[in-house]
Design an enzyme around this catalytic site. Structure first.
Site, PDB file in Angstrom:
ATOM      1  CG  HIS A  64      -4.683 -10.061  12.641  1.00 18.18           C
ATOM      2  ND1 HIS A  64      -4.828  -8.635  12.398  1.00 18.18           N
ATOM      3  CD2 HIS A  64      -4.634 -10.586  11.595  1.00 18.18           C
ATOM      4  CE1 HIS A  64      -4.954  -8.381  10.465  1.00 18.18           C
ATOM      5  NE2 HIS A  64      -5.196  -9.165  10.652  1.00 18.18           N
ATOM      6  CG  ASP A  89      -6.899  -5.759   6.987  1.00 20.69           C
ATOM      7  OD1 ASP A  89      -6.424  -4.994   5.551  1.00 20.69           O
ATOM      8  OD2 ASP A  89      -6.697  -4.329   7.464  1.00 20.69           O
ATOM      9  CD  GLU A  92     -11.259  -1.465   4.647  1.00 17.61           C
ATOM     10  OE1 GLU A  92     -11.087  -0.861   3.414  1.00 17.61           O
ATOM     11  OE2 GLU A  92     -12.382  -0.987   4.647  1.00 17.61           O
ATOM     12  CG  ASP A 106      -2.186  -3.386   5.414  1.00 18.16           C
ATOM     13  OD1 ASP A 106      -0.867  -3.093   5.422  1.00 18.16           O
ATOM     14  OD2 ASP A 106      -2.123  -2.308   5.681  1.00 18.16           O
ATOM     15  CE1 TYR A 145      -1.962  -3.667   8.833  1.00 17.20           C
ATOM     16  CE2 TYR A 145      -3.750  -5.575  10.196  1.00 17.20           C
ATOM     17  CZ  TYR A 145      -3.379  -3.994   9.253  1.00 17.20           C
ATOM     18  OH  TYR A 145      -4.141  -3.595   8.200  1.00 17.20           O
ATOM     19  CD  GLU A 164      -1.312  -1.687   1.683  1.00 16.58           C
ATOM     20  OE1 GLU A 164      -0.281  -2.625   2.390  1.00 16.58           O
ATOM     21  OE2 GLU A 164      -2.680  -2.880   2.659  1.00 16.58           O
ATOM     22  NE  ARG A 220      -5.912   0.490  10.317  1.00 19.66           N
ATOM     23  CZ  ARG A 220      -5.252   0.539   9.049  1.00 19.66           C
ATOM     24  NH1 ARG A 220      -4.140   0.221   9.138  1.00 19.66           N
ATOM     25  NH2 ARG A 220      -4.684   2.292   9.251  1.00 19.66           N
TER      26      ARG A 220
END
Length: 767
Positions: free
Chosen positions: A354, A84, A86, A82, A307, A9, A309
């Site tokens: 996670h 997740d 998103e 990432d 990470y 990203e 989130r």
């Protein structure tokens, strides 16, 4: 030609990953999302199973072009966004764009996932790729479609029924409801008086206090004593019967353990950062992203935390081994528990696979990195590092003692004290608390050594008055905690929820507490009255659970959309036809107009609420409602400015209340719209360089920003934002220079003329 193309990203993340992958890999950043729904009605086709129409985001079009160009030269694609929903969706969009551009052909495409940016984690992820998870993609698509449908249907309804420019969101609206309902709870609150009675006692020359627990053999509750007369009467009885002495009737000693807090997850990091560092949730996540993506340290660009989130409180096995070894070396083997500490997440559905937020290496102490980090980065890393280390240390041991003393058997006082005998994890870290909660580990109080039957000296009896307090307004930390407890949104969305509420001016942050605006109240009341199901906390939480079920592959997203959309659309259409604007923006009061006798209503004006007559326009009676909800004076009786008339029309000038505070305005408004600042302008004594007649005055704009302008305004409109000084410009000879202060260049003297460009540094910027 690069054999492999890796997509991430951000450029910072790309730089760090490139270092770990070597020359056979080209790493390119997408700069976030590359596609989004068309910004118009119909982007989600509700007639055809919610087919979604995407377009490339304009600001990222050049980055998409770069990715397409690089893919033409590469042999394989690695999507490393990432870990997740998103991130999965970004990878899916990039993959589809490359297929549409016909540059992927039969080249292999892999999805790689890692939770920390370290050499080991990245190389392992690349060696063990997987396919794109359509379960995660569909969960993100469902969330995006829900948000789009709510926004594109409720927002226009708000424009018609309340005011143009408003918006409603699937998650932001329940969050706003929390703030509004708390404010109304505060306004309804009636404070109650209560008293407690304490004895000031001394034993072995050590003073301490004891609180009255029993009076006349009855337990003293919070509202047992409610006025000064009652308190003083009880005090007199106690003094008379005690005769200056109290007898110890029981001594109870206990030892208890206090366990460390779990490692950080997204929500707890945001809460603790707000409590201890004063950072907003949005700022916290931005800094955490920087720490995750990579910081230039002595060994090069390195990701410092895992990470950020996540809902999970788990730590990787190799991380736990390193942490325990570090604790033993620095704090001693006695501070390492026999078994590894494990924690259970409070979230219903923790983010998939996670870890908790932790340092990528416990050996990178905050002190060793201080020179490489900004002050905010250092503070946040220090917080994460300490919380992680403390989570794997032994419990703190606290000895407590409770002593009961009596004057005569019916009257009993109780004194408590405690002392930490083994700090354990407190060597490193203690969790912060919110509002009126008492941290037990705070100021520990010791009692003298006492035994049953001892007699101690009673020095005094004190009566202490108290009043119950309304619940506090939400801070960022307590609002995030409430959102989490209610199941509203996900950790990754909390920062954007709070930011949206402030940006839309539905709630303001005053003294770090959220206070709803009048518009926020009206919007909440409208949604609660007509769309209560969709702003209900349980409904919102249930929807989040169903999105999680889609992510786990347990549920299909299209049936979920139908379950939501069909009744929602029916409700929107019904409200559009049956509800009038005045039903939403006006509230009838049980009071008549003092001028014409017609009923009064509480209305929403252009800026805030006011009380007005239903006989308008024949009757123009109005009065304000102050920010604290109390009624103000009638507008026609506003405070006049003594000895001043409007320079435009000659009518009296009044002090008025506007959006940005009080100001002076013409009483003949709206026919005359003359306004001026209530604050008196300060004279700098410097001549206006343009007209050479007036003086430069220091003033404030409507939003409170300082500027400097000519005293002859509006005849002379010369103004500057920077403070002027009476020194001519050495380059163009303009009669004055200005003082400009920036973080990058420090303090400078600059010419205010844009065509000149003269500047000279006076003071260097602070390090």
């Amino acid at each position: 030609m690069a054999k492999h193309l890796v997509i991430v990203e951000s450029p910072a993340k790309a730089k760090t990953i490139k270092k770990y992958l070597g020359p056979d890999f080209e790493v390119i950043a997408s700069y976030g999302h590359v596609r989004d729904l068309l910004p118009k009605k119909g982007a989600v086709d509700t007639e055809h199973d919610f087919a979604m129409k995407y377009e490339i985001i304009e600001k990222n079009a050049k980055h998409v072009t770069a990715i397409v160009s690089a893919m033409k030269k590469a042999n394989a694609l690695y999507l490393a966004t990432d870990p997740d929903r998103e991130g999965e969706a970004i990878s899916w969009h990039i993959y589809n764009i490359l297929k549409e551009k016909k540059v992927l052909a039969k080249k292999p495409a892999h999805r790689v996932v890692f939770h920390e940016i370290t050499k080991t984690a990245i190389q392992k992820a690349v060696s063990e790729p997987r396919d794109i998870s359509m379960e995660l993609v569909n969960a993100q698509q469902a969330r995006r479609a829900l948000d789009y449908l709510v926004g594109f249907n409720l927002s226009p309804l708000l424009w018609r029924k309340v005011r143009r420019g408003l918006s409603a969101g699937r998650v932001q609206s329940p969050a706003l409801r929390l703030i509004v309902e708390r404010e109304e709870e505060i306004e309804r609150f009636v404070s109650q008086e209560y008293w407690d009675i304490t004895a000031e006692v001394e034993a072995e020359k050590q003073p301490f206090t004891a609180k009255l627990q029993m009076y006349n053999a009855e337990k003293v509750e919070q509202f047992t004593i409610t006025n000064t007369e009652q308190a003083e009467a009880i005090k007199a009885v106690l003094l008379r019967e005690a005769q200056g002495k109290l007898k110890v009737i029981s001594v109870e000693k206990k030892q208890r353990k206090r366990n460390p807090a779990a490692p950080f997850i997204t929500s707890t990091l945001q809460q603790e950062s707000a409590r201890k560092l004063g950072l907003t949730a949005e700022r916290t996540m931005r800094i955490a992203q920087q720490l995750y993506e990579g910081i230039e340290i002595d060994i090069g660009s390195t990701g410092l935390i895992s990470y950020m989130r996540t809902d999970s409180v788990n730590l990787a096995a190799e991380a736990l081994q390193e942490i325990r070894a570090f604790i033993e070396e620095r704090y001693g083997k006695e501070n390492v528990p026999e078994e590894i500490r494990t924690y259970k997440t409070k979230a219903k559905n923790a983010q998939e696979a996670h870890e908790a937020i932790r340092p990528t290496s416990a050996l990178r102490t905050p002190e060793s990195l201080k020179d490489y980090l900004t002050p905010e980065q250092f503070k946040l890393y220090d917080l994460i590092w300490k919380r992680t280390i403390a989570s794997q240390m032994i419990s703190a041991t606290i000895d407590t003692v409770a002593v009961e003393l009596c004057a005569t058997p019916p009257h009993i006082f109780r004194a408590t004290g405690s002392v930490i005998t083994d700090l354990g994890f407190m060597h490193v870290y203690q969790e912060g608390v919110d509002d009126n909660k008492i941290e037990e580990s705070g100021e520990e109080r010791l009692l003298p050594a006492l035994a049953e039957g001892d007699v101690v000296s009673l020095q005094a009896v004190k009566c202490n008055q108290h009043f119950t307090e309304a619940p506090p307004r939400f801070s960022e930390a307590t609002l995030i905690k409430a959102l989490e407890e209610c199941g509203i949104g996900r950790p990754s969305t909390y920062a954007s929820i709070i930011s949206t509420l402030q940006r839309r001016e539905y709630a303001l942050l005053e003294n770090k507490r959220f206070k709803p605006t009048d518009v926020g109240r009206v919007v909440t009341h409208f949604l609660t009255q007509y769309f209560n199901r969709y702003v209900d906390f349980n409904f919102t939480a249930q929807l989040e659970d169903e999105l999680d079920a889609i992510a786990r592959g347990e549920k299909e997203w299209v049936p979920l959309m139908h379950e939501f959309w069909d009744p929602f659309k029916t409700q929107v259409d019904e409200i559009t036809e049956t509800v009038k604007r005045k039903d939403v923006t006006q509230e009838t009061l049980e009071e008549n107009c003092p001028q014409c006798g017609k009923p009064l209503t509480l209305r929403l004006g252009r800026r805030d609420r006011f009380i007005g007559c239903t006989g308008y326009p024949e009757c123009t009676y109005t009065r304000s409602v102050n920010s604290d909800g109390q009624e103000g004076e009638a507008e026609q009786h506003a405070e006049e400015v003594a000895g001043r008339q409007c320079p435009d029309c000659g009518h009296a000038l009044n002090v008025k209340q506007g959006r940005y505070g009080k100001f002076i305005g013409c009483s003949n408004y709206p026919k005359c719209k003359h306004v001026e600042s209530l604050q008196k302008a300060a004279d700098t004594g410097i001549e206006c360089p343009e007209c050479r007649q007036g003086k430069m005055l220091k003033r404030r704009s409507r939003r409170g920003k300082v500027f400097f302008s000519c005293s002859r305004y509006p005849d002379c409109k010369y103004a500057t934002w920077n403070e002027p000084i009476a020194q001519p410009c050495p380059t163009c000879a303009w009669p004055l220079l200005t003082i400009k202060i920036t973080k990058k260049k420090g303090t400078e003297h600059v010419c205010p003329r844009a065509t000149c460009g003269f500047s000279i540094q006076v003071e260097k910027p602070e390090a």
